[in-house]
Enzyme design. Structure first.
Site, short mmCIF file in Angstrom:
data_model
loop_
_atom_site.label_atom_id
_atom_site.label_comp_id
_atom_site.label_asym_id
_atom_site.label_seq_id
_atom_site.Cartn_x
_atom_site.Cartn_y
_atom_site.Cartn_z
N ASP A 1 13.55 80.79 27.70
CA ASP A 1 14.28 80.08 28.74
C ASP A 1 14.17 80.82 30.06
O ASP A 1 13.22 81.57 30.28
CB ASP A 1 15.74 79.89 28.31
CG ASP A 1 16.32 78.55 28.71
OD1 ASP A 1 16.47 78.32 29.93
OD2 ASP A 1 16.62 77.72 27.83
N HIS B 1 20.46 78.55 32.96
CA HIS B 1 20.21 77.70 31.80
C HIS B 1 20.07 78.52 30.52
O HIS B 1 20.64 78.18 29.47
CB HIS B 1 18.95 76.88 32.06
CG HIS B 1 18.69 75.77 31.10
ND1 HIS B 1 18.02 75.95 29.91
CD2 HIS B 1 19.00 74.44 31.16
CE1 HIS B 1 17.93 74.79 29.28
NE2 HIS B 1 18.51 73.85 30.02
N SER C 1 19.04 69.97 25.87
CA SER C 1 18.97 71.43 26.01
C SER C 1 20.17 72.10 25.37
O SER C 1 20.08 73.26 24.94
CB SER C 1 18.91 71.83 27.49
OG SER C 1 17.63 71.69 28.03
#
Length: 564
Positions: A167, A216, A466
């Protein structure tokens, strides 16, 4: 999937890299040069030295190589290098790194609740309640849906089990991440590129391990394995080790080379599970010979397809269980619509009819990847979530801001997924002030927890596949923890095929809704969100084999070779 966005701290006029299949370029601080950077992928069965020779003959210089997948980073000052490399019989194609004057866009799916129109609607609404473990766990309805609170009484996770977070990075300073962060195995494969990420934070442009300027990756990591330590919140597998595999740019782009190198490292290092909540830019679908694309773009996409498939197979064969987000494009992956979003940098997007037989959404449609759809607190498929019997494996809590129509929970932040987030990213987004305090109006979407020594952690809501994928990855990590065995002198692990089989077999079956054609008019969506659920109770296009169940996964005896 991961957002393609800029934070407020990024340079306002920064251009987007048309990096195509390239990822690691020349350092962002390097002096101007006529030399250009490419990623080159060799044909199947071509020896490394043969590929290097062909690259040199085309006028390129190899600056790094990943022989396991036949991928090479190349510089060249020849204007025709890409054409010469593509024409070589031993090479699939070359993709160039270049810049244009366009910025990434805010992901309106994952941060839908932050738009001005929704903030007032969410204020003062009822909260979703989950299990009460750590202080904020009562907001984690996803843990309750998975029965993760019951699962950890049997198996909270084994420290020897490693979960790679492929990520944007992981903020290891968060008090819920720090206890489980594996510094030894963590790596950054994606140096900052000023055209997409803004100014470099360090002279080398390679951010230190344990940082996350996108946010994220930290959110994903918290869902997988935030520590159950009486502070903040806890993850699905609160005792496993978290490994940062930074393959995404701070801005949210995921380029081929960093992603491939992260997967190779995961395989070589014996990482047990890797979560992938993204797609490889710049093509939403990579096609072998889409007639809407130029010959150069076709060659680029063939290179992406080949390198990604090789990397996924390599990682799987080395014992890595691969888990991926199914995507937020609200479409059946077995019958994809015309793609109007690609390329998402490098040139303006244009309509591309997608042939399902020759086009792939990677990595989720790659080999050995467990594809995860998203559901909201009600258990309904989130309106944005991709679906379809061809690619889905399981479903998991990913959040759905618009869930609960007709109740006081409709369009509330609490319908989403709460997890850890870096303070400085929240400050850039405007929800936390310079002193570290939550800005008025964000009290229901951002939370701050501090220890007596002044150490603080921050948490916020996001939604998307996600957020669903790390729930499934956490359950996979519990399966390895529960049923894994010692391997070699110091290893510990479990066959990814067995992990996948057990994950499917223990998922909570969920039948298609009636009517099977689901419309989301009450939620404010038009006909493009209509979704038909095909299949039966055991397996269908919305839920796959079912919603992952942590408690069933650790309580049900392992049955090798049993069918899901």
């Amino acid at each position: 999937m991961v957002s393609k966005r800029f934070t407020a701290g990024a340079v306002a006029t920064a251009a987007v890299l048309a990096l195509t299949a390239a990822g690691l370029g020349v350092p962002a601080s390097a002096a101007p040069s006529t030399s250009r950077t490419f990623t080159v992928v060799a044909e199947d069965g071509v020896a490394a030295e043969t590929a290097v020779a062909a690259i040199r003959a085309a006028g390129g210089t190899v600056v790094s190589r990943s022989d396991e997948v036949g991928m090479y980073q190349v510089t060249s000052d020849r204007a025709d290098f890409a054409a010469r490399a593509t024409a070589a019989a031993t090479l699939i194609g070359a993709a160039e790194q270049k810049a244009i004057g366009r910025k990434p866009k805010l992901d309106r799916v994952e941060q839908e609740h932050l738009t001005a129109a929704t903030r007032a609607a969410a204020a003062g609404a009822a909260a979703r309640k989950g299990a009460k473990l750590d202080p904020l766990d009562d907001k984690l309805w996803g843990l309750t849906m998975l029965r993760a609170d019951k699962a950890r009484k049997i198996e909270p996770g084994d420290r020897r089990v490693t979960v790679g977070v492929l990520d944007t990075g992981v903020d290891a300073s968060n008090p819920d991440i720090a206890p489980n962060f594996n510094w030894a195995l963590s790596r950054n494969f994606a140096p900052d590129l000023t055209d997409v990420d803004g100014p470099c934070e360090v002279p080398s442009c390679l951010d230190p391990v344990g940082t996350d300027d996108g946010g994220h990756g930290t959110h994903v990591a918290g869902t997988i394995g935030a520590a159950a330590n009486g502070f903040g919140l806890s993850g699905v597998a609160p005792n496993v080790s978290l490994v940062e595999l930074k393959g995404g740019q701070d801005s949210g782009y995921f380029f081929l080379e960093p992603v491939v190198n992260a997967l190779l490292h995961a395989g070589r290092s014996g990482i047990d599970v890797v979560n992938m909540s993204f797609y490889v830019d710049p093509w939403l679908y990579n096609c072998t010979a889409n007639p809407a694309d130029t010959p150069e773009d076709q060659a680029e996409q063939r290179a992406i397809i080949k390198a990604m498939k090789r990397a996924l197979v390599f990682a799987h064969n080395k014992g890595v269980t691969l888990v991926g987000a199914l995507g937020n494009n609200n479409e059946d992956l077995g019958a994809p619509r015309t793609d109007t979003t690609s390329p998402d940098y490098g040139a303006d997007p244009y309509p591309r009819p997608i042939d399902n037989e020759s086009c792939w959404d990677l990595p989720t449609e790659g080999p050995h990847v467990i594809g995860v759809s998203s559901v909201g607190p009600s258990g309904k498929k989130s309106d944005f979530s991709n679906y379809g019997t061809e690619q889905i494996s399981v479903a998991a809590p990913g959040g759905w801001f618009r869930d609960g129509f007709g109740t006081d929970t409709f369009r509330t932040d609490a319908n989403m997924i709460l997890s850890a987030y870096p303070k400085h990213v929240l400050q850039e987004e405007g929800s936390v002030d310079a002193d570290g305090n939550i800005v008025a109006g964000f009290e229901e979407s951002v939370f701050k927890q501090c220890k007596a020594n002044g150490e603080c952690g921050y948490y916020t809501y996001l939604q998307g596949t996600s957020m669903a994928s790390p729930h499934a990855a956490g359950v996979a990590a519990l399966i390895v923890s529960r049923y894994g065995k010692a391997q070699g002198r110091s290893g510990f692990g479990m066959s990814p095929d067995l992990v996948e089989q057990h994950l499917y077999r223990t998922a909570a079956e969920h039948a298609c809704p009636e009517p099977r054609l689901q419309q989301y008019r009450n939620e404010g969506r038009d006909e493009t969100y209509d979704a038909y659920c095909a299949g039966g109770v055991n397996f269908n296009g919305f839920y796959g084999y079912g919603i992952v169940d942590a408690y069933a996964a650790v309580k049900t005896p392992l049955k090798p070779n049993a069918r899901p």
